[in-house]
Design a protein around this motif. Structure first.
Motif, PDB file in Angstrom:
ATOM      1  N   THR A 369       0.833  -1.208   0.000  1.00 37.87           N
ATOM      2  CA  THR A 369       0.000   0.000   0.000  1.00 37.87           C
ATOM      3  C   THR A 369       0.864   1.253   0.000  1.00 37.87           C
ATOM      4  OG1 THR A 369      -1.755  -1.162   1.201  1.00 37.87           O
ATOM      5  CG2 THR A 369      -1.778   1.240   1.270  1.00 37.87           C
ATOM      6  N   ALA A 370       1.928   1.254   0.784  1.00 40.02           N
ATOM      7  CA  ALA A 370       2.833   2.411   0.834  1.00 40.02           C
ATOM      8  C   ALA A 370       3.492   2.657  -0.514  1.00 40.02           C
ATOM      9  CB  ALA A 370       3.889   2.189   1.917  1.00 40.02           C
ATOM     10  N   GLN A 371       3.831   1.588  -1.226  1.00 42.83           N
ATOM     11  CA  GLN A 371       4.441   1.747  -2.540  1.00 42.83           C
ATOM     12  C   GLN A 371       3.481   2.432  -3.514  1.00 42.83           C
ATOM     13  OE1 GLN A 371       6.566  -1.820  -4.025  1.00 42.83           O
ATOM     14  NE2 GLN A 371       6.240  -2.661  -1.974  1.00 42.83           N
ATOM     15  N   ILE A 372       2.217   2.000  -3.503  1.00 37.58           N
ATOM     16  CA  ILE A 372       1.223   2.622  -4.378  1.00 37.58           C
ATOM     17  C   ILE A 372       1.059   4.099  -4.031  1.00 37.58           C
ATOM     18  CG2 ILE A 372      -1.239   2.679  -4.939  1.00 37.58           C
ATOM     19  CD1 ILE A 372       0.123   0.520  -6.399  1.00 37.58           C
ATOM     20  N   ALA A 373       1.008   4.405  -2.739  1.00 36.67           N
ATOM     21  CA  ALA A 373       0.820   5.789  -2.304  1.00 36.67           C
ATOM     22  C   ALA A 373       1.977   6.676  -2.768  1.00 36.67           C
ATOM     23  CB  ALA A 373       0.680   5.840  -0.780  1.00 36.67           C
ATOM     24  N   LEU A 635       7.880  -0.200 -10.073  1.00 34.52           N
ATOM     25  CA  LEU A 635       8.290  -0.862  -8.835  1.00 34.52           C
ATOM     26  C   LEU A 635       7.089  -1.188  -7.948  1.00 34.52           C
ATOM     27  CD1 LEU A 635      11.461   1.256  -7.939  1.00 34.52           C
ATOM     28  CD2 LEU A 635      11.413  -1.114  -8.731  1.00 34.52           C
ATOM     29  N   ALA A 636       6.126  -0.250  -7.888  1.00 39.85           N
ATOM     30  CA  ALA A 636       4.942  -0.495  -7.073  1.00 39.85           C
ATOM     31  C   ALA A 636       4.132  -1.659  -7.622  1.00 39.85           C
ATOM     32  CB  ALA A 636       4.087   0.764  -7.006  1.00 39.85           C
ATOM     33  N   ILE A 679      -5.765  -3.437  -1.782  1.00 48.26           N
ATOM     34  CA  ILE A 679      -4.431  -2.842  -1.608  1.00 48.26           C
ATOM     35  C   ILE A 679      -4.309  -1.570  -2.449  1.00 48.26           C
ATOM     36  CG2 ILE A 679      -1.969  -3.183  -2.006  1.00 48.26           C
ATOM     37  CD1 ILE A 679      -2.382  -6.141  -1.392  1.00 48.26           C
ATOM     38  N   ALA A 680      -4.758  -1.644  -3.720  1.00 46.62           N
ATOM     39  CA  ALA A 680      -4.665  -0.490  -4.609  1.00 46.62           C
ATOM     40  C   ALA A 680      -5.512   0.671  -4.105  1.00 46.62           C
ATOM     41  CB  ALA A 680      -5.083  -0.881  -6.025  1.00 46.62           C
TER      42      ALA A 680
END
Length: 695
Positions: A369-373, A635-636, A679-680
């Motif tokens: 979740t942090a990666q998407i954000a 990467l996300a 998650i997205a």
């Protein structure tokens, strides 16, 4: 310049009232006055940039020079790579025509021949003996190619304080602070004329604001973007390490049972993370160096901005430090969990040696979740910057950029030292350029708009002098010919343009732009009025307003002086033509060579290129930020794929039972899709909130 040598070096400048400029430099006499304070400085120097026409090495070429006053090389404690460095007292001696070459300039001219030291090179037609070559790591100022002593006694007279400005540098005496120096200098300038000594600005040379210059906003933006990408990478690798250490739980438990303590297991897992980080950092250095070369070759504007960017010891050390920090960042949580595993449960096979606990599932999902954000924040930022850049490029600059070519030239004062000679050359040049088939207009200017060459100067309206305490009026000042406006497509709104009748001996005239007319002559016709910008001139015409400094800045009132009435040894030629720019540039170079074979032309650019260069920093930022955003998104997505793939593998037995009991494969697909969407959605929500907060 080697960083340790900058610890005690400051750059000195003064702020003049009303100009709103930073780091306005000092005149040669002011520099001498300050330099006499031996109690303040170990070494003191002043420099001014210049350009030279270099002849005798094939075609004439333009080189960037620096004239130095005082102990310039001693300030930086630099030693020559070859030969010697000239002394401060040589500037006023009989052998003052000496020069020191930069390392790159020496390689360019001689191919690295040591016998180049002792040879003479012609700079603006004057022979100078090359006495030394600087080391490769010395690059101050950044574009300097040749250094010569400053010699001009006339400019050091009291009545010539403002005729030349210099950048002043000094190495402080040990124990002296900047505040103490500032107080001493404030006392020093009390005896100067009010306009000359109004307070100093001192800038330590190691400050980022000084070293980064125009790239400072880009560096700040990219620092944030790189930090976001680094966090995404760390989250990805933390997931990887978390899953990997879970798979190795039985192995680590056996090690613990055989006597390995928690500290040893923690160190082992952390060491593996650090090795991954260091290997990635090494690859990153190689890719970064390649990226700089690729961007430099992509656009000349990028090449200038990145001219001094590269991998050196400082970059290597910083990269290594960040790599070690990142290794700790993404390796610490998995290492702590591995060192705290329940040995009995793991060895019996009922613990988390085969599957992740619910807490670890939550940790994996949290990292994804942090990666998407973070990726969303970069995507939003790059989109906004690209939209802003496109809107900026659509701004009307006040002139027409199509079919206009420009080039610069500078006449050596050794041969062009009188107004009739200079004016005769320019007249003949304009006439010959106009005779080229396909050329419609040819004009001259001292500086093109958006090129960073604007000059601001106070002015008064004759008969309306400002009252005591009233702010001083300021306007940009440009020297142009009448044909310049036609070549640039700048409209004449009223009155007339400069003509051949406006000569050196005729009454002074000027043009003003629409901004000045509206601001200072709101309800009257300015034609026939007189203003003074050092000299009294009659306004004979009003032209359209041009964005002179940058496309996104405010326009400023502008006064145009007649080129024909001043003896300026430098000029930028602008030509409006239907010819192809490369062909026109070749014909222009041939025309100048036919008039003076030792005179080079340089900075050959179309006006479209000038506009593009003016936003080069913003374009570079948009390109790099867009690239980082794309990388972050990839990467996300990889991170989400890895998390979902692992979670679905952990549920293989459950899914098999569901299918055996009659579940449709479509239902299984929906389980995975629902997890991905959750998650997205969480990442988009968090990223949107973060982007809004940063905005």
């Amino acid at each position: 310049v080697p960083a340790p040598e900058l610890d005690r070096v400051v750059r000195i400048g003064e702020d003049l009232p009303g100009l709103n400029l930073q780091n306005v430099q000092l005149s040669p006499l002011q520099a001498e006055d300050v330099g006499k304070r031996a109690d303040l400085f170990q070494n003191f120097a002043a420099i001014t940039g210049t350009t030279y026409n270099l002849t005798g090495f094939g075609d004439p070429q333009r080189v960037q020079g620096v004239r130095t006053q005082g102990s310039f090389f001693e300030v930086f404690a630099v030693r020559p790579a070859l030969g010697r460095l000239y002394r401060a007292d040589e500037a006023d001696g009989p052998n003052r025509f000496v020069a020191v070459a930069s390392y790159g300039f020496w390689r360019q001219l001689s191919g690295g021949d040591p016998s180049f030291v002792g040879r003479k090179i012609d700079l603006n037609g004057v022979p100078h003996e090359v006495v030394g070559v600087l080391p490769a790591e010395f690059r101050y100022p950044q574009t300097a190619q040749v250094y010569v002593p400053f010699h001009d006694p006339a400019l050091r007279q009291p009545n010539r304080r403002g005729t030349l400005i210099m950048t002043v540098l000094a190495r402080l005496r040990p124990g002296l602070t900047l505040d103490q120096l500032r107080a001493q200098l404030d006392a020093e300038v009390k005896g100067w004329p009010e306009a000359a000594g109004s307070g100093f600005r001192l800038v330590p040379t190691q400050f980022v604001e000084y070293l980064s210059g125009r790239l400072k906003p880009v560096l700040r933006l990219l620092a944030g973007a790189v930090a976001f990408v680094l966090l995404i990478v760390c989250a990805n690798l933390a997931n990887l390490q978390l899953v990997r250490t879970t798979g190795r739980s039985r192995e680590l438990a056996i090690r613990a049972a055989l006597g390995a303590g928690a500290r040893r297991i923690l160190g082992q897992v952390l060491m593996e993370s650090l090795l991954i980080a260091v290997a990635g950092a090494a690859l990153g250095l190689l890719l970064g160096d390649w990226l700089i070369e690729a961007l430099s070759g992509l656009d000349p504007a990028y090449s200038r901005l990145l001219a001094n960017a590269g991998v050196d010891r400082a970059v290597f050390a910083f990269n290594l430090a960040v790599a070690l920090l990142a290794g700790l960042l993404f390796g610490l949580v998995p290492a702590l969990r591995a060192s705290r595993a329940d040995l009995n449960e793991v060895i019996k096979g009922s613990g988390p040696g085969r599957t992740l606990s619910p807490g670890r599932h939550g940790l994996l999902q949290g990292f994804a979740t942090a990666q998407i954000a973070l990726a969303l924040v970069l995507l939003v930022g790059s989109t906004l910057m690209i939209r802003s850049l496109n809107r900026l490029l659509a701004t009307d600059p006040g002139f027409r950029t199509e079919q206009v070519l420009s080039f610069r030239l500078s006449l050596p004062q050794a041969r062009y030292n009188k107004h009739p000679v200079i004016r005769s050359f320019y007249s003949e040049l304009e006439q010959r350029l106009r005779s080229i088939p396909g050329v419609h207009n040819v004009g001259l200017t001292a500086a093109l708009p958006l090129s960073g060459g604007s000059d601001s100067s106070p002015f008064t309206i004759v008969g309306r002098e400002p009252a005591p305490g009233e702010p001083v009026r300021h306007a940009n000042l440009h020297y142009v010919t009448g044909e310049y406006f036609r070549a640039m497509g700048i409209p004449l709104l009223s009155g007339r343009l400069f003509t051949d009748a406006d000569t050196f001996s005729s009454p002074l005239v000027c043009l003003i732009d629409q901004r000045l007319a509206r601001e200072f002559f709101p309800n009257e016709d300015p034609i026939g009025k007189k203003i003074s910008q050092g000299r009294v001139m009659e306004i004979v015409g009003v032209v359209g307003t041009v964005r002179d400094s940058d496309l996104d800045g405010q326009t400023k009132a502008t006064v145009y002086w007649a080129y024909e009435q001043r003896a300026l040894p430098f000029a930028t030629v602008v030509m409006r033509s239907s010819l192809d720019p490369p062909a026109l540039a070749r014909l222009a170079r041939q025309t100048v060579t036919a008039l003076d074979r030792d005179l080079p032309i340089f900075d050959v650019l179309t006006m479209n290129e000038v506009v593009q260069r003016s936003v080069g920093t913003k374009r570079l930022a948009a390109v790099l930020l867009g690239g980082f955003a794309a990388l972050a998104l990839v990467l996300a997505l990889l991170g989400i794929y890895g998390v979902l793939s692992y979670m679905m593998r952990q549920r293989t037995q459950e899914i098999g039972i569901r299918i055996a009991l009659g579940a449709n494969p479509r239902d299984v697909f929906q389980i995975a899709l629902r997890k991905a969407l959750l998650i997205a959605a969480a990442g988009v929500a968090a990223g949107s909130a973060l982007a809004w907060a940063l905005h």
